[in-house]
Design an enzyme around this catalytic site. Structure first.
Site, PDB file in Angstrom:
ATOM      1  N   CYS A 111      16.578  17.859 -48.688  1.00 24.25           N
ATOM      2  CA  CYS A 111      15.505  18.063 -49.653  1.00 24.25           C
ATOM      3  C   CYS A 111      15.590  19.449 -50.316  1.00 24.25           C
ATOM      4  CB  CYS A 111      14.145  17.804 -49.015  1.00 24.25           C
ATOM      5  SG  CYS A 111      12.852  17.449 -50.239  1.00 24.25           S
ATOM      6  N   HIS A 218      15.072  12.377 -46.487  1.00 26.65           N
ATOM      7  CA  HIS A 218      14.757  13.014 -45.203  1.00 26.65           C
ATOM      8  C   HIS A 218      15.301  12.231 -44.009  1.00 26.65           C
ATOM      9  CE1 HIS A 218      12.024  16.308 -46.427  1.00 26.65           C
ATOM     10  NE2 HIS A 218      11.922  15.567 -47.514  1.00 26.65           N
ATOM     11  N   GLU A 220      15.970  13.392 -41.149  1.00 19.18           N
ATOM     12  CA  GLU A 220      15.450  13.885 -39.858  1.00 19.18           C
ATOM     13  C   GLU A 220      14.396  12.945 -39.287  1.00 19.18           C
ATOM     14  OE1 GLU A 220      12.517  15.614 -42.798  1.00 19.18           O
ATOM     15  OE2 GLU A 220      14.656  15.120 -42.750  1.00 19.18           O
TER      16      GLU A 220
END
Length: 245
Positions: A111, A218, A220
């Site tokens: 990001c 994203h 993660e």
């Protein structure tokens, strides 16, 4: 042979908290690294010059995290106002990009990290992607339910020679989307890995580098469950462990 755990630097962000100024990072990133048996080491903007180089010399990789702050517009020749800036992080990130280029240090950008890595190499950004004509919805869903906030939102077309396509044996993927800004001009040294349906570049890598990789979404979130996230983090940590060895 004794297993050597990869040490991964994680860029932190400057934020006010009441009367105090703090350095912080979303634990999603730290938990993702832990799930891949990597040890996170927090990197703050107070690291500069020789002290930063000493720290980076001891690391096996660096993760450029997402953030609600944006890269300062002046760094890519823009003049608009940004409500959330982090000049210290800008400086730290640019220094780490330069170090990575010179020393082959594996880096993964997510990001804001994706955006600052592009700008550090000479690229530019769109101020508000959602104002572009014909774009898909890239903005963060307005909900406090993380399963909805980080739900898959749109598809990406993977480049013919992309690493991600090879890792997944696929030419399309579905990703979440939580960003307002995006790439306008891709820096010359970078290669496109994936694009959204509206043409926006959402993943890139640096040619002739062991692992200089970044994504706009994203990974993660559900880093050890989602197959796309698994591919990205496992390959990043594999590159870091090769350096550690």
């Amino acid at each position: 042979m004794e297993h050597k755990q990869a040490l991964i630097g994680v860029i932190t962000c400057h934020k006010p908290q009441g009367l105090y100024q703090v350095q912080s990072v979303n634990e999603f990133y730290l938990n993702a690294l832990e799930s891949y048996d990597a040890a996170p080491v927090l990197l703050t903007h107070q690291l500069k010059g020789r002290s930063l180089q000493r720290v980076l010399d001891g690391l096996d990789g660096v993760l450029f995290t997402g953030s609600h702050s944006n890269v300062h517009p002046e760094l890519y020749g823009a003049t608009h106002l940004e409500p959330r800036l982090d000049r210290g992080r800008d400086s730290l990130a640019f220094s780490i990009v330069e170090y990575s280029k010179q020393h082959g240090l594996p880096v993964l950008g997510i990001c804001r990290g994706f955006q600052e890595m592009n700008v550090a190499l000479g690229g530019s950004l769109h101020h508000k992607v959602y104002q572009l004509g014909g774009c898909v919805e890239h903005r963060e869903p307005d909900t406090e339910d993380f399963t909805k906030k980080y739900a898959e939102q749109h598809s990406l077309q993977l480049a013919k020679d992309s690493w991600l396509g090879d890792w997944l044996d696929s030419d399309t993927i579905q990703v979440n989307s939580l960003h307002n800004q995006g790439i306008n001009r891709l820096a010359d040294p970078l290669l496109v890995e994936a694009q959204a349906e509206d043409g926006l570049v959402e993943a890139f890598r640096l040619a002739e580098h062991p692992f200089f990789y970044a994504v706009q979404w994203h990974p993660e979130w559900q880093a050890s469950e989602n197959k796309v996230s698994q591919a990205i983090f496992s390959q990043f940590l594999a590159a870091a462990k090769r350096r550690a060895a």
